[in-house]
Design an enzyme around this catalytic site. Sequence first.
Site, PDB file in Angstrom:
ATOM      1  N   LYS A  27      28.824   1.164  29.634  1.00  0.00           N
ATOM      2  CA  LYS A  27      29.228   1.229  28.355  1.00  0.00           C
ATOM      3  C   LYS A  27      29.263  -0.296  27.583  1.00  0.00           C
ATOM      4  O   LYS A  27      28.733  -0.502  26.633  1.00  0.00           O
ATOM      5  CB  LYS A  27      30.405   1.851  27.683  1.00  0.00           C
ATOM      6  CG  LYS A  27      30.361   2.534  26.308  1.00  0.00           C
ATOM      7  CD  LYS A  27      31.847   3.376  26.180  1.00  0.00           C
ATOM      8  CE  LYS A  27      31.415   5.181  26.744  1.00  0.00           C
ATOM      9  NZ  LYS A  27      32.601   5.762  26.865  1.00  0.00           N
ATOM     10  N   ARG A  97      37.971   3.080  25.183  1.00  0.00           N
ATOM     11  CA  ARG A  97      37.062   3.944  25.762  1.00  0.00           C
ATOM     12  C   ARG A  97      36.991   3.523  27.409  1.00  0.00           C
ATOM     13  O   ARG A  97      36.840   2.435  27.505  1.00  0.00           O
ATOM     14  CB  ARG A  97      35.765   3.859  25.196  1.00  0.00           C
ATOM     15  CG  ARG A  97      36.002   3.620  23.711  1.00  0.00           C
ATOM     16  CD  ARG A  97      34.533   2.972  22.924  1.00  0.00           C
ATOM     17  NE  ARG A  97      33.435   3.918  23.117  1.00  0.00           N
ATOM     18  CZ  ARG A  97      32.197   3.848  22.697  1.00  0.00           C
ATOM     19  NH1 ARG A  97      32.015   2.513  22.090  1.00  0.00           N
ATOM     20  NH2 ARG A  97      31.218   4.588  22.593  1.00  0.00           N
ATOM     21  N   GLY A 106      35.025  13.472  33.295  1.00  0.00           N
ATOM     22  CA  GLY A 106      36.191  13.417  33.996  1.00  0.00           C
ATOM     23  C   GLY A 106      36.893  12.250  33.988  1.00  0.00           C
ATOM     24  O   GLY A 106      38.086  12.254  34.324  1.00  0.00           O
ATOM     25  N   MET A 108      38.804   9.586  31.591  1.00  0.00           N
ATOM     26  CA  MET A 108      39.763   9.593  30.161  1.00  0.00           C
ATOM     27  C   MET A 108      38.889   9.794  28.964  1.00  0.00           C
ATOM     28  O   MET A 108      37.840   8.923  28.857  1.00  0.00           O
ATOM     29  CB  MET A 108      40.789   8.495  30.218  1.00  0.00           C
ATOM     30  CG  MET A 108      41.757   8.686  29.147  1.00  0.00           C
ATOM     31  SD  MET A 108      42.797   7.247  28.581  1.00  0.00           S
ATOM     32  CE  MET A 108      41.686   6.583  27.530  1.00  0.00           C
ATOM     33  N   ARG A 347      22.805   3.966  26.335  1.00  0.00           N
ATOM     34  CA  ARG A 347      22.725   4.065  27.909  1.00  0.00           C
ATOM     35  C   ARG A 347      21.456   4.591  28.208  1.00  0.00           C
ATOM     36  O   ARG A 347      20.890   5.518  27.460  1.00  0.00           O
ATOM     37  CB  ARG A 347      23.983   4.900  28.448  1.00  0.00           C
ATOM     38  CG  ARG A 347      23.765   6.174  28.087  1.00  0.00           C
ATOM     39  CD  ARG A 347      25.313   7.147  28.570  1.00  0.00           C
ATOM     40  NE  ARG A 347      25.386   8.224  27.830  1.00  0.00           N
ATOM     41  CZ  ARG A 347      26.555   9.016  27.850  1.00  0.00           C
ATOM     42  NH1 ARG A 347      27.450   8.563  28.599  1.00  0.00           N
ATOM     43  NH2 ARG A 347      26.621   9.848  27.078  1.00  0.00           N
ATOM     44  N   HIS A 469      28.298  18.973  26.579  1.00  0.00           N
ATOM     45  CA  HIS A 469      28.615  18.755  28.124  1.00  0.00           C
ATOM     46  C   HIS A 469      27.630  19.681  28.731  1.00  0.00           C
ATOM     47  O   HIS A 469      27.143  18.998  29.887  1.00  0.00           O
ATOM     48  CB  HIS A 469      30.077  19.119  28.173  1.00  0.00           C
ATOM     49  CG  HIS A 469      30.719  18.894  29.626  1.00  0.00           C
ATOM     50  ND1 HIS A 469      30.576  19.840  30.375  1.00  0.00           N
ATOM     51  CD2 HIS A 469      30.764  17.747  30.359  1.00  0.00           C
ATOM     52  CE1 HIS A 469      30.937  19.506  31.676  1.00  0.00           C
ATOM     53  NE2 HIS A 469      30.946  18.479  31.652  1.00  0.00           N
ATOM     54  N   SER A 793       9.739  10.851  68.981  1.00  0.00           N
ATOM     55  CA  SER A 793      10.319  11.569  67.626  1.00  0.00           C
ATOM     56  C   SER A 793      11.827  11.901  67.584  1.00  0.00           C
ATOM     57  O   SER A 793      11.944  12.717  68.443  1.00  0.00           O
ATOM     58  CB  SER A 793       9.454  12.881  67.404  1.00  0.00           C
ATOM     59  OG  SER A 793       9.726  13.500  66.219  1.00  0.00           O
ATOM     60  N   CYS A 860      11.776  14.042  63.159  1.00  0.00           N
ATOM     61  CA  CYS A 860      11.405  15.368  62.686  1.00  0.00           C
ATOM     62  C   CYS A 860      12.605  16.309  62.480  1.00  0.00           C
ATOM     63  O   CYS A 860      12.563  17.434  62.252  1.00  0.00           O
ATOM     64  CB  CYS A 860      10.401  16.084  63.790  1.00  0.00           C
ATOM     65  SG  CYS A 860      11.164  16.204  65.279  1.00  0.00           S
ATOM     66  N   TYR A 880       6.728   7.146  60.826  1.00  0.00           N
ATOM     67  CA  TYR A 880       6.512   8.230  59.784  1.00  0.00           C
ATOM     68  C   TYR A 880       7.608   9.159  59.860  1.00  0.00           C
ATOM     69  O   TYR A 880       8.541   8.973  60.666  1.00  0.00           O
ATOM     70  CB  TYR A 880       5.342   9.182  60.280  1.00  0.00           C
ATOM     71  CG  TYR A 880       5.660  10.123  61.731  1.00  0.00           C
ATOM     72  CD1 TYR A 880       6.263  11.267  61.481  1.00  0.00           C
ATOM     73  CD2 TYR A 880       5.131   9.438  62.838  1.00  0.00           C
ATOM     74  CE1 TYR A 880       6.482  11.781  62.687  1.00  0.00           C
ATOM     75  CE2 TYR A 880       5.436  10.325  63.887  1.00  0.00           C
ATOM     76  CZ  TYR A 880       5.972  11.451  63.903  1.00  0.00           C
ATOM     77  OH  TYR A 880       6.261  12.032  65.297  1.00  0.00           O
TER      78      TYR A 880
HETATM   79  P1  ADP Z   1      31.986   9.484  25.972  1.00  0.00           P
HETATM   80  O1  ADP Z   1      31.815   8.387  27.185  1.00  0.00           O
HETATM   81  O2  ADP Z   1      32.814  10.546  26.299  1.00  0.00           O
HETATM   82  O3  ADP Z   1      30.685   9.559  25.163  1.00  0.00           O
HETATM   83  P2  ADP Z   1      32.926   7.412  23.849  1.00  0.00           P
HETATM   84  O4  ADP Z   1      33.896   6.304  24.281  1.00  0.00           O
HETATM   85  O5  ADP Z   1      31.570   7.218  23.679  1.00  0.00           O
HETATM   86  O6  ADP Z   1      33.058   8.674  25.168  1.00  0.00           O
HETATM   87  O7  ADP Z   1      33.557   8.252  22.578  1.00  0.00           O
HETATM   88  C1  ADP Z   1      33.636   9.567  22.353  1.00  0.00           C
HETATM   89  C2  ADP Z   1      33.280   9.618  20.815  1.00  0.00           C
HETATM   90  O8  ADP Z   1      34.286   8.607  19.947  1.00  0.00           O
HETATM   91  C3  ADP Z   1      32.079   9.176  20.486  1.00  0.00           C
HETATM   92  O9  ADP Z   1      31.330  10.110  19.580  1.00  0.00           O
HETATM   93  C4  ADP Z   1      32.053   7.934  19.984  1.00  0.00           C
HETATM   94  O10 ADP Z   1      30.788   7.581  19.134  1.00  0.00           O
HETATM   95  C5  ADP Z   1      33.436   7.697  19.159  1.00  0.00           C
HETATM   96  N1  ADP Z   1      33.838   6.310  19.162  1.00  0.00           N
HETATM   97  C6  ADP Z   1      34.083   5.625  20.178  1.00  0.00           C
HETATM   98  N2  ADP Z   1      34.486   4.386  19.763  1.00  0.00           N
HETATM   99  C7  ADP Z   1      34.424   4.560  18.500  1.00  0.00           C
HETATM  100  C8  ADP Z   1      34.758   3.389  17.248  1.00  0.00           C
HETATM  101  N3  ADP Z   1      35.094   2.422  17.743  1.00  0.00           N
HETATM  102  N4  ADP Z   1      34.716   3.922  16.027  1.00  0.00           N
HETATM  103  C9  ADP Z   1      34.108   5.255  15.873  1.00  0.00           C
HETATM  104  N5  ADP Z   1      33.888   6.140  16.691  1.00  0.00           N
HETATM  105  C10 ADP Z   1      34.080   5.858  18.079  1.00  0.00           C
HETATM  106 MG    MG Z   2      29.839   8.181  24.302  1.00  0.00          MG
END
Ligand code: ADP
Ligand code: MG
Length: 937
Positions: A27, A97, A106, A108, A347, A469, A793, A860, A880
């Site tokens: 990210k 984030r 899983g 945070m 991503r 999800h 083999s 094998c 192989y």
């Molecule tokens: P995930 O990895 O679960 O996608 P994110 O960090 O991308 O977690 O965030 C979850 C949600 O919060 C997403 O919808 C993201 O767009 C939103 N979000 C994260 N940071 C911001 C921000 N600075 N302003 C507005 N929305 C945010």
């Molecule tokens: Mg996200």
Amino acid sequence: MPKKYVYFFGGGKAEGTAEMKNLLGGKGANLAEMTNIGLPVPPGFTITTEVCSYYYKHNQTYPKGLEEQVKKALAKVEKLVGRKFGDPKNPLLVSVRSGAPVSMPGMMDTILNLGLNDETVKGLIEQTKNERFAWDAYRRFVQMYGDVVLGLKPETKEEMDPFEVLIEKKKKARGVEHDVELTAEDLKELVYEFKELIKKRKGVDFPEDPWEQLWGAIGAVFRSWMNPRAVAYRKIYNISDDMGTAVNVQTMVFGNMGDDSGTGVAFTRNPATGENEFYGEFLMNAQGEDVVAGIRTPLPIEKLKEVMPNVYEQLLKVRQILESRLKDMQDIEFTIERGKLYMLQTRAGKRTGFAAVRIAVDMVEEGLITKEEALLRIEPDALNHLLRPIFDAKEKERAIKEGRLLAKGLPAGPGAATGRVVFHSEDAEEWARRGEKVILTRIETSPEDIRGMYAAEGILTSRGGMTSHAALVARQMGKVCVVGCGALDIDYAKKEIRVNGQVIKEGDYVSIDGSTGEVILGKITTKPSEVLQVLVEKTLDPENAPVYKQFEKLMKWADEVRRLRIRTNADLPKQAEIAVAFGAEGIGLTRTEHMFFEGDRIVSMRKMILADTKEERESALNELLPLQRQDFYGIFKVMGDRPVTIRTLDPPLHEFLPHTDEEIKEFSEKTGIPEEKIRRRISELKEFNPMLGFRGCRLGIVYPEITAMQTRAIIEAACDVAKEGIKVKPEIMIPLVGHVNELKNQEKIVREVAEKVMQEKGIRVEYSVGTMIEVPRAAITADEIATVAEFFSFGTNDLTQMGMGLSRDDYEKFIYKYLDLGIYDKDPFQTIDVKGVGELMRIGVEKGRLTRPDLKVGICGEHGGDPATIEFCHKIGLDYVSCSPYRVPIARLSAARAALLYDGFKKREMVKRTDRKAAKKVKATAKSKSKAKVNKR
Ligand code: ADP
Ligand code: MG
Ligand code: MG
């Protein structure tokens, strides 16, 4: 100078780049990249994964200098946006984030609106002139922080979410139905009720100090790295625990400021099919996870064109820029704040195997990436998706006519699945363990459901969109998946689904079509995939098979770069035929014993085992001879001039004898052999440890007639086929050799018989004699063994059993514990244990070639179809790999990737651009280099 732990991004310039994923997490690296490209990214900073590693190595503390660097970075953000963290007049709010180098569920959950307290909320009201919005933001923040950082969890099963309970109460008290009907005053009250609840249950005051809030959230991100869900996910996907997560702190933008605001997610191409189309969903007046959470079903992205044409245009541009810069399909998150677009994430998008192949092939043709990049981009196992069955079209049509179509959801993971409905992840796991095929049916899924999803054939949800999800995870796992099937009323308590007046109970069969979204009651027969219809069934014209055509292109590219040859393990002509259709270049293992179980053959086999004298034995063997010859003839015909390795009898003899009283009686009646004699022989052959007992070459040494008969059958068949003008290449392989003398003994028999047969037949065939390397002693004395063996083999199943002292038939009792504890990081029967068993292999190759430089070496065992093992086999210079027919395409791709990764990507790039002569030279040096490497070790 302390180390750099914090990387800033904002104002068109970032300290990081897309390449820095290991340090900044996926990210963070991509936020930096988007900033550098000039896309509108709210400013912020990333705390590196190194801090996470430090945190765990140093008793959950931070390195010196981190605090200072965070302060500085935040000051820079403040300056850029003209707001101050904790300023009661004009507060800066941030999100915190998590973001590991590889995205994983899983971790945070993101905390939004951090920086709000009783003072700053006033500033937010002042700034936005929107009291309700401000209190709602504060309410959300306290709720998220209370849950995620302070750990306020439900106390009873019924409670679900303690904060939601308070919200429900409030709504009842106000006599309203929806959250949006709550007033600013209501929300304000809720903020304090939430805080009180936290105080009551957790014994702490909700932190008012924004800095305390921030460090609390940062610590929670790092701690979440080791939470059980994340650990479980990493286990499934073989991701190391050492990698660590980064933390991103970023200026908040708001999608919930009114009808000119919104939030959405999109893929730059269709993640299910790979089609080159913009694909996504959005919600107006919504914040954060509202889109993915599946609480409101969002609108398709094309609708944005009507709602906000400018933003839509801008997004299309972003799509194009990101693809051309990052050269892969992107999964993006955006927010619109009062008509202005902000990019919050990009991503590489998760995709099905179909999409992976299509996108890679298309991108090569669009000139975005090279063939080599395309090959490296596709996980070999993803090809499984292309081989997965689809529904029989006629039968499905009939089912629909009969009114069995229950509902239609969104087609989130293509393929066809039929199974029994279960509602909970644990049930899915348990039923699957019993051998039931199940469809995990949920209102929506969450990271807790990973294991259940893994165990299920298919996943069905009533809520959520294509980016929920369930959809994301299913696509990644290659599961059939239908989401957002709103017509289904799923009742966990009663374990039933109600739909159109019908009730479907737990255990009932449903069929889901992940390509159309249809949910159908009952079972529907499945049919082979498009690729199989073209290659194996030959019922489909390749011209009408677009998926097949892409698959074929990719396979051709793989064949151009791979060095390893691909063979198959096949015991029957039909299997061999399928493997050849998939591109097998030979047979690496034909097990002769499977043939003995067919029909009446087992009777002759048993007679042979029960024989008292050599004559009796030979007469029984004579009954088997023509049958074996016929089998081999069939296989040789299919394989033509491709090499075919045939292994002489391997399993312990008692496996062939009758076991139950009934079977013994029946056999005795059929053959006139007294029951008592049969029983005696059974008890004579009984072994305490059959795996290490009377099996493999030991059988042929004690009963040379067996080896002689099998050799005769092989060479006679080969001569017959040769007479038809086919250049057969039989390779006779002796199992379980540990000492060169064992092989000498058997080789002598083989050569004598072969010579005799060829004279009788008046034709010569080219054949070779070699051995399995599956006893550790054989690997270690490979130099001696290679004086006799013309090929090796690796029988890695036995080599793993004996090398690690593990019985494959009994290891379930502890293997899961071992994997859980991390004693082994992978199941050694699936992926070769490189350091131990792999080292035995490496020694075997090295010593074998010392004696016989042109020794042909293959594998094998079951491992021969495992991508990681194939890479290893490439590295140690095998000729192989041999795998089951259906894994041949995967092996071809794995071998190509190994060649690209190990022999050097750059070198190959060069090859493409220079002339042929240079190409030859590069190839030659690469070869001698990899040989030298093998020899050095
Ligand atoms: P995930 O990895 O679960 O996608 P994110 O960090 O991308 O977690 O965030 C979850 C949600 O919060 C997403 O919808 C993201 O767009 C939103 N979000 C994260 N940071 C911001 C921000 N600075 N302003 C507005 N929305 C945010
Ligand atoms: Mg996200
Ligand atoms: Mg074996």
